[in-house]
Design a protein around this motif. Structure first.
Motif, mmCIF file in Angstrom:
data_model
loop_
_atom_site.group_PDB
_atom_site.id
_atom_site.type_symbol
_atom_site.label_atom_id
_atom_site.label_comp_id
_atom_site.label_asym_id
_atom_site.label_seq_id
_atom_site.Cartn_x
_atom_site.Cartn_y
_atom_site.Cartn_z
ATOM 1 N N ILE A 39 0.866 -1.175 0.000
ATOM 2 C CA ILE A 39 0.000 0.000 0.000
ATOM 3 C C ILE A 39 0.903 1.225 0.000
ATOM 4 C CG2 ILE A 39 -0.223 0.052 2.518
ATOM 5 C CD1 ILE A 39 -3.141 1.064 2.031
ATOM 6 N N THR A 40 0.504 2.216 -0.773
ATOM 7 C CA THR A 40 1.294 3.434 -0.919
ATOM 8 C C THR A 40 0.610 4.587 -0.210
ATOM 9 O OG1 THR A 40 2.186 2.699 -3.033
ATOM 10 C CG2 THR A 40 2.218 5.062 -2.629
ATOM 11 N N PHE A 41 1.410 5.387 0.490
ATOM 12 C CA PHE A 41 0.957 6.644 1.087
ATOM 13 C C PHE A 41 1.963 7.708 0.680
ATOM 14 C CE2 PHE A 41 -0.816 3.496 4.037
ATOM 15 C CZ PHE A 41 -2.147 3.901 4.063
ATOM 16 N N GLY A 42 1.606 8.542 -0.274
ATOM 17 C CA GLY A 42 2.518 9.581 -0.745
ATOM 18 C C GLY A 42 3.779 8.976 -1.312
ATOM 19 N N ASN A 43 4.914 9.325 -0.730
ATOM 20 C CA ASN A 43 6.198 8.801 -1.191
ATOM 21 C C ASN A 43 6.726 7.710 -0.259
ATOM 22 O OD1 ASN A 43 6.227 11.898 -2.205
ATOM 23 N ND2 ASN A 43 7.226 10.525 -3.654
ATOM 24 N N THR A 44 5.799 6.939 0.310
ATOM 25 C CA THR A 44 6.166 5.756 1.087
ATOM 26 C C THR A 44 5.358 4.566 0.583
ATOM 27 O OG1 THR A 44 4.513 6.212 2.795
ATOM 28 C CG2 THR A 44 6.756 7.005 3.206
ATOM 29 N N ILE A 45 5.983 3.405 0.625
ATOM 30 C CA ILE A 45 5.313 2.159 0.242
ATOM 31 C C ILE A 45 5.508 1.176 1.388
ATOM 32 C CG2 ILE A 45 5.239 0.242 -1.413
ATOM 33 C CD1 ILE A 45 6.484 2.195 -3.496
ATOM 34 N N LEU A 46 4.391 0.664 1.913
ATOM 35 C CA LEU A 46 4.430 -0.377 2.932
ATOM 36 C C LEU A 46 4.221 -1.703 2.204
ATOM 37 C CD1 LEU A 46 2.167 1.323 5.634
ATOM 38 C CD2 LEU A 46 4.628 1.600 5.261
ATOM 39 N N HIS A 47 5.227 -2.568 2.249
ATOM 40 C CA HIS A 47 5.230 -3.790 1.430
ATOM 41 C C HIS A 47 5.452 -4.993 2.331
ATOM 42 C CE1 HIS A 47 7.584 -6.542 -1.389
ATOM 43 N NE2 HIS A 47 6.328 -6.577 -1.789
ATOM 44 N N THR A 48 4.617 -6.014 2.196
ATOM 45 C CA THR A 48 4.727 -7.182 3.071
ATOM 46 C C THR A 48 5.816 -8.155 2.624
ATOM 47 O OG1 THR A 48 3.014 -8.377 1.854
ATOM 48 C CG2 THR A 48 2.306 -7.054 3.752
ATOM 49 N N GLY A 49 6.316 -8.015 1.413
ATOM 50 C CA GLY A 49 7.323 -8.940 0.897
ATOM 51 C C GLY A 49 8.738 -8.410 1.025
ATOM 52 N N ASP A 50 9.646 -9.110 0.337
ATOM 53 C CA ASP A 50 11.071 -8.771 0.390
ATOM 54 C C ASP A 50 11.523 -7.852 -0.736
ATOM 55 O OD1 ASP A 50 11.654 -10.295 2.679
ATOM 56 O OD2 ASP A 50 11.778 -12.113 1.473
ATOM 57 N N THR A 51 10.804 -7.870 -1.865
ATOM 58 C CA THR A 51 11.221 -7.080 -3.021
ATOM 59 C C THR A 51 10.004 -6.609 -3.812
ATOM 60 O OG1 THR A 51 12.441 -7.108 -5.119
ATOM 61 C CG2 THR A 51 11.575 -9.211 -4.363
ATOM 62 N N LEU A 52 10.083 -5.384 -4.321
ATOM 63 C CA LEU A 52 9.001 -4.868 -5.165
ATOM 64 C C LEU A 52 9.041 -5.471 -6.565
ATOM 65 C CD1 LEU A 52 8.853 -1.095 -4.161
ATOM 66 C CD2 LEU A 52 7.284 -2.922 -3.523
ATOM 67 N N ASP A 53 10.039 -6.307 -6.838
ATOM 68 C CA ASP A 53 10.084 -7.014 -8.119
ATOM 69 C C ASP A 53 9.201 -8.259 -8.118
ATOM 70 O OD1 ASP A 53 11.795 -5.207 -9.364
ATOM 71 O OD2 ASP A 53 13.589 -6.213 -8.591
ATOM 72 N N SER A 54 8.520 -8.534 -7.002
ATOM 73 C CA SER A 54 7.591 -9.661 -6.929
ATOM 74 C C SER A 54 6.462 -9.451 -7.927
ATOM 75 C CB SER A 54 6.992 -9.782 -5.522
ATOM 76 O OG SER A 54 7.993 -9.970 -4.575
ATOM 77 N N GLU A 55 5.958 -10.545 -8.457
ATOM 78 C CA GLU A 55 4.868 -10.463 -9.427
ATOM 79 C C GLU A 55 3.522 -10.673 -8.748
ATOM 80 O OE1 GLU A 55 5.774 -13.189 -12.585
ATOM 81 O OE2 GLU A 55 7.167 -11.764 -13.492
ATOM 82 N N CYS A 56 2.498 -10.065 -9.343
ATOM 83 C CA CYS A 56 1.132 -10.219 -8.842
ATOM 84 C C CYS A 56 0.175 -10.127 -10.027
ATOM 85 C CB CYS A 56 0.815 -9.155 -7.792
ATOM 86 S SG CYS A 56 0.849 -7.459 -8.413
ATOM 87 N N LEU A 57 -1.090 -10.365 -9.767
ATOM 88 C CA LEU A 57 -2.126 -10.266 -10.790
ATOM 89 C C LEU A 57 -2.741 -8.870 -10.776
ATOM 90 C CD1 LEU A 57 -3.926 -13.664 -10.139
ATOM 91 C CD2 LEU A 57 -2.307 -13.140 -11.981
ATOM 92 N N THR A 58 -3.244 -8.434 -11.919
ATOM 93 C CA THR A 58 -3.948 -7.154 -11.974
ATOM 94 C C THR A 58 -5.311 -7.305 -11.291
ATOM 95 O OG1 THR A 58 -5.074 -7.588 -14.056
ATOM 96 C CG2 THR A 58 -2.864 -6.577 -14.195
#
Length: 146
Positions: free
Chosen positions: A62-81
């Motif tokens: 989830i993004t708030f402004g210029n911060t991203i709270l991410h439950t995984g290890d890398t934003l290169d993880s894939e997901c579905l649209t």
């Protein structure tokens, strides 16, 4: 060429300042996450401070402004649209970081107006044009604006 770079940097700085109230929400959430094992890393590519391994939520980011709270290890993880998950179409998998970067751009344009508009447009759902635009950007590298 130099003037275009300067103009781009000025606009980026104005966007960062404009969305600062939203960024503060993310910084507070991310800071609490640090106490429970999250780690912070600045991402130049995403113009955001990313908190990886954020310990709450169903998974994803989830993004708030210029911060991203991410439950995984890398934003290169894939997901579905969102449309793919809703059964509306068959999209290829996207990188979660590309999707969240689109939200960073949206926040930088709308600033404090982003969250109310996002909620009015449907929140976290396939109906939300902000989510569909972020998915489009993640698939094509273009079209982050709804």
């Amino acid at each position: 060429m130099a003037m275009a770079k300067i103009a781009s940097a000025v606009l980026r700085l104005l966007g960062i300042l404009w969305t600062l109230p939203n960024t503060l929400i993310g910084l507070i959430g991310g800071s609490v996450g640090l106490l429970f094992g999250a780690s912070a890393q600045f991402s130049r590519r995403d113009f955001a401070l990313v908190f990886h391994r954020w310990p709450w939520g169903p998974g994803g980011a989830i993004t708030f402004g210029n911060t991203i709270l991410h439950t995984g290890d890398t934003l290169d993880s894939e997901c579905l649209t969102y449309e793919h998950r809703a059964g509306r179409c068959d999209h290829p998998r996207i990188k979660i970081g590309d999707h969240e970067r689109a939200h960073v751009y949206q926040y930088m344009v709308l600033g404090p107006l982003f969250l109310p508009l996002y909620l009015v447009c449907g929140g976290v759902s396939v109906r939300n044009p902000f989510e569909r635009a972020a998915d489009r950007y993640a698939m094509t590298g273009r079209g982050w604006w709804p």
